[in-house]
Motif scaffolding. Structure first.
Motif, PDB file in Angstrom:
ATOM      1  N   ASP A  42      33.409   4.622  -4.794  1.00  0.00           N
ATOM      2  CA  ASP A  42      33.741   5.921  -5.202  1.00  0.00           C
ATOM      3  C   ASP A  42      32.945   6.751  -5.672  1.00  0.00           C
ATOM      4  OD1 ASP A  42      33.110   4.148  -7.475  1.00  0.00           O
ATOM      5  OD2 ASP A  42      34.888   4.862  -8.587  1.00  0.00           O
ATOM      6  N   ARG A  43      31.689   6.744  -5.159  1.00  0.00           N
ATOM      7  CA  ARG A  43      30.546   7.556  -5.561  1.00  0.00           C
ATOM      8  C   ARG A  43      30.804   8.944  -5.450  1.00  0.00           C
ATOM      9  NH1 ARG A  43      25.473   8.165  -2.901  1.00  0.00           N
ATOM     10  NH2 ARG A  43      25.991   6.360  -1.839  1.00  0.00           N
ATOM     11  N   PRO A  44      30.815   9.992  -6.309  1.00  0.00           N
ATOM     12  CA  PRO A  44      31.304  11.358  -6.282  1.00  0.00           C
ATOM     13  C   PRO A  44      30.003  12.435  -5.725  1.00  0.00           C
ATOM     14  CG  PRO A  44      31.129  11.040  -8.435  1.00  0.00           C
ATOM     15  CD  PRO A  44      30.740   9.645  -7.713  1.00  0.00           C
ATOM     16  N   TYR A  45      29.146  11.786  -5.007  1.00  0.00           N
ATOM     17  CA  TYR A  45      28.077  12.563  -4.559  1.00  0.00           C
ATOM     18  C   TYR A  45      27.071  11.810  -3.704  1.00  0.00           C
ATOM     19  CZ  TYR A  45      25.072   9.416  -7.507  1.00  0.00           C
ATOM     20  OH  TYR A  45      24.746   8.531  -8.058  1.00  0.00           O
ATOM     21  N   GLY A  46      26.226  12.592  -2.658  1.00  0.00           N
ATOM     22  CA  GLY A  46      25.768  11.871  -1.510  1.00  0.00           C
ATOM     23  C   GLY A  46      24.408  11.180  -1.760  1.00  0.00           C
ATOM     24  N   ASP A  47      23.744  10.693  -0.899  1.00  0.00           N
ATOM     25  CA  ASP A  47      22.461   9.788  -0.792  1.00  0.00           C
ATOM     26  C   ASP A  47      21.322  10.815  -1.323  1.00  0.00           C
ATOM     27  OD1 ASP A  47      23.924   7.500  -0.421  1.00  0.00           O
ATOM     28  OD2 ASP A  47      22.623   7.071   1.329  1.00  0.00           O
TER      29      ASP A  47
END
Length: 555
Positions: free
Chosen positions: A26-31
C-alpha cells in the motif's frame, strides 16, 4: 480506571521492519520519490536507492563479516543520509543496530560497544581515531571499522561502507527475517541516565512498527507525499540526532513509511536551519524547546521567510505556554507538543493539529493501542486532575534493559506497565500534562516544586536568554531551595540588583513555596544534552563547588 486512546487503531502488521517498509503493498508513492536529501552536498536517496543500497550492504555483511542473526552493528556518527541504508542493511542481514552519540569520548564509546556486544562499527572520517581506539579496546577488528558520508580515507586503509557490497555470488545471500517481531531486537539505543552509565534499551521490530503506525494515526493524513508549496509533498527538516530515538523513529522511519522528504542536517545551526526552510520550502519540523527558545528571541530569525512551515512539533523536554505563544506571536508558526521516551519507541502522546492553541502546555492525547495512568508514590491510581507518576502500557513499550534485569524489574510492572519517571496529570478531556521528572522535583519543606514550571515562566523575562532551575540544599533551613541559573540577555548587568529583580519578578507570579529562595546565579550557557534536556546534575555539581568554595573562604 486507566485512560485509553481515542485515536483510530490502525492495524499493526505482524512483520519485521524490513517487510514493513520494503514489502508493503500500500505504498502511496513511487520508487523514484526522493526521501533523504543533503542540502549541503545535494546528494540524495530515492526510495529505490535506499532499498538497493541496504540490500547490497546486508549482503556484504553476510559475505565479508560472516554476519549472523542477532549480531550488533554500532553507529558512531552525526546525522548522515547514508544512515538509513546502513540501518536497514543491518536488519536485512538479521542484525541489531546500536547508535552511539558522536560526542562520546573513547571511554564512553567503549562502554556501549562492550555492553552491546557490537561486532562492527560505522563512523565518519572526523571520528575515525576515537572509533578505532575504542574498537581496539573491546576487540573489534579494525577491518570492521568502516566509514560513511562524503569523506573517504585517502590512504584507503579504512573502508567506505559502499565497498562492503558482495558482488560475487550475490544470489546465494538471502534476507534473514525476524523469527518473532515482538521478541527479536531491531535497536539497542542507550538512554542517558541521571546517574551512572547509560542503559541499553532493547527495542523490538514490533516496537518500532507499532510506533510508526501510532504516529501515522495521530497525524491522520496531515503529512502527505505529494502536494504542498513545491508539489513534492511535505518536507521535514532533520537536525535532531539519528542516534536518539526521537530522530530514529519520527524522522528516519516515518519519512520512508509516509513518503516525506527528509532534509538532513548533520547538526543544528540556526542560520542554516532558517535558510533551508526558506529555500527548500520546508513544511514541518520536529524540534526541541531550546530551538523554540531561539526562534522566539534570536535576532537573526527575522532575516528569513519561514512561512512555508505549517507546524512544528516539540518533544524531548517540557515546552511551556510562554514559549509557544512567543514563537506564534513573532513568526505565526504553530508549535504543538508531543511526548515519548526511549523505552516507548518513543512517541506516546501528541497534540492534535487542530488543538495546538487550545491546550498549550499539554503533551496531547494518548496515541493508539496504549493505556496510561498516573500513580501516587504508594502506587495507587490518581483521579483526573491529580498529580502522579505516568505509567504506560502498549506494543511500543520496550522489551527491557540489556544486561540489567534489576533495572528492568524496577521499570516495568508484572502486567506490562512502564514507569516513566515523569510526573504530571490529565484533565477531564483526556489531555495529558507532564510537569517534571520524579527525581528532579525540588522538595521545599514538604512541597514539590517542578523546575520546568519555573523555567517556563522565567524564560519569558525580557532580560533572560536561557535559564535552568535546580534545588540546592540549605543546612540552615534543612530543606532544598529553588535556585535559577540564568544566561542574561545583553544589557542585564549580572549585579546583585539584577538578580533581585528576577527573584522579585518571579515571586509575583508563583505560589509561596515556588519562590527562588536559593537565589540567582549567572552563567554563559545552560548545559544540555543533544536532545535538549537540561543537564541538571552538572549544575548541581557547580552548586556544590560554589558551596565548598564558600566554606574554604571562611576558614
Amino acid at each position: 480506571m486507566p485512560s485509553e486512546s481515542t485515536y483510530p487503531n490502525l492495524p499493526i502488521p505482524d512483520v519485521d521492519l524490513w517487510a514493513f517498509l520494503f514489502e508493503r503493498k500500500d505504498r502511496p508513492y513511487g520508487d523514484d520519490k526522493v526521501i533523504y536529501f543533503d542540502p549541503y552536498t545535494k546528494r540524495s536517496y530515492t526510495y529505490a536507492q535506499v532499498r538497493d543500497a541496504a540490500i547490497n550492504f546486508g549482503k556484504g555483511l553476510k559475505a565479508l563479516w560472516d554476519w549472523q542473526k542477532g549480531d550488533v552493528l554500532a553507529l558512531y556518527t552525526p546525522n548522515c543520509i547514508d544512515t538509513p541504508a546502513i540501518t536497514w542493511g543491518c536488519h536485512w542481514a538479521g542484525g541489531i543496530l546500536s547508535p552511539a552519540n558522536p560526542n562520546y569520548t573513547v571511554e564512553e564509546l567503549v562502554f556501549q560497544l562492550k555492553d552491546s556486544g557490537a561486532k562492527g562499527l560505522v563512523t565518519q572520517m572526523p571520528y575515525i581515531k576515537n572509533a578505532q581506539e575504542a574498537a581496539k579496546t573491546v576487540g573489534i577488528p579494525l577491518d570492521r571499522v568502516v566509514v560513511m558520508g562524503d569523506q573517504k580515507d585517502p590512504s584507503y586503509q579504512v573502508k567506505h561502507f559502499t565497498s562492503i557490497v558482495n558482488t560475487a555470488g550475490s544470489s546465494k545471500w538471502r534476507r534473514t527475517k525476524a523469527t518473532n517481531p515482538a521478541e527479536d531486537l531491531a535497536f539497542l539505543v542507550y538512554s542517558s541516565g541521571t546517574t551512572g552509565h547509560p542503559k541499553g534499551v532493547m527495542l523490538t521490530h514490533r516496537n518500532i512498527v507499532a510506533n510508526t503506525m501510532m504516529i501515522k494515526a495521530a497525524e491522520a493524513g496531515r503529512l502527505q507525499p505529494t502536494g504542498g508549496p513545491t508539489g513534492e509533498g511535505d518536507k521535514l527538516l532533520a537536525f535532531l540526532p539519528f542516534f536518539h530515538i526521537y530522530g530514529l523513529t519520527c524522522l528516519i522511519h516515518q519519512s520512508l513509511y509516509t513518503g516525506l522528504q527528509l532534509v538532513v542536517m548533520p547538526k543544528f545551526d540556526l542560520e542554516d536551519f532558517c535558510k533551508f526552510i526558506q529555500e527548500l520550502k520546508i513544511t514541518f519540523a520536529y524540534v526541541v524547546p531550546p530551538i523554540v527558545l531561539l526562534l522566539s528571541k534570536h535576532p537573526s530569525v527575522s532575516k528569513y521567510d519561514l512561512t512555508s512551515i505549517r507546524m512544528m512539533n516539540s518533544g524531548a523536554a517540557p515546552l511551556t505556554r510562554e514559549l509557544v505563544e512567543a514563537v506564534h506571536s513573532r513568526l505565526k508558526i504553530p508549535v504543538k507538543q508531543g511526548y515519548g521516551l526511549s523505552e516507548t519507541s518513543p512517541t506516546t502522546h501528541t497534540q492534535p493539529w487542530e488543538d495546538w492553541d487550545k491546550t498549550i502546555g499539554s503533551v496531547g492525547k494518548l496515541l493508539p493501542y496504549q493505556t496510561a495512568k498516573y500513580m501516587s508514590p504508594e502506587e495507587e491510581e490518581m483521579s483526573v486532575g491529580e498529580v502522579g507518576e505516568l505509567w504506560i502500557k502498549g506494543p511500543n513499550v520496550f522489551k527491557g534493559y540489556l544486561n540489567n534485569p534489576d533495572g528492568t524489574a524496577h521499570a516495568k510492572t508484572a502486567d506490562g506497565y512502564f514507569k516513566t519517571g515523569d510526573v504530571g496529570y490529565q484533565d477531564k478531556d483526556g489531555n495529558f500534562f507532564i510537569t517534571d521528572r520524579v527525581k528532579e522535583l525540588i522538595k521545599y519543606k514538604g512541597f514539590q516544586v517542578p523546575p520546568a514550571e519555573l523555567e517556563g515562566i522565567l524564560v519569558a523575562h525580557p532580560k533572560i536568554n536561557d535559564v535552568a532551575v535546580i534545588g540546592v540544599y540549605s543546612k540552615d533551613e534543612a530543606t532544598e531551595l529553588p535556585r535559577a541559573y540564568v544566561v542574561p540577555k545583553d544589557g542585564l548587568g549580572k549585579t546583585d540588583q539584577d538578580a533581585k529583580e528576577i527573584v522579585d519578578w518571579l515571586t509575583a507570579k508563583v505560589a509561596h513555596h515556588k519562590r527562588l529562595r536559593g537565589g540567582v546565579r549567572w552563567v554563559d550557557e545552560i548545559p544540555k544534552s543533544v536532545s535538549g534536556k537540561i543537564l541538571r546534575r552538572m549544575l548541581k555539581v557547580k552548586a556544590q563547588e560554589e558551596e565548598e568554595g564558600k566554606v574554604k573562604a571562611k576558614l
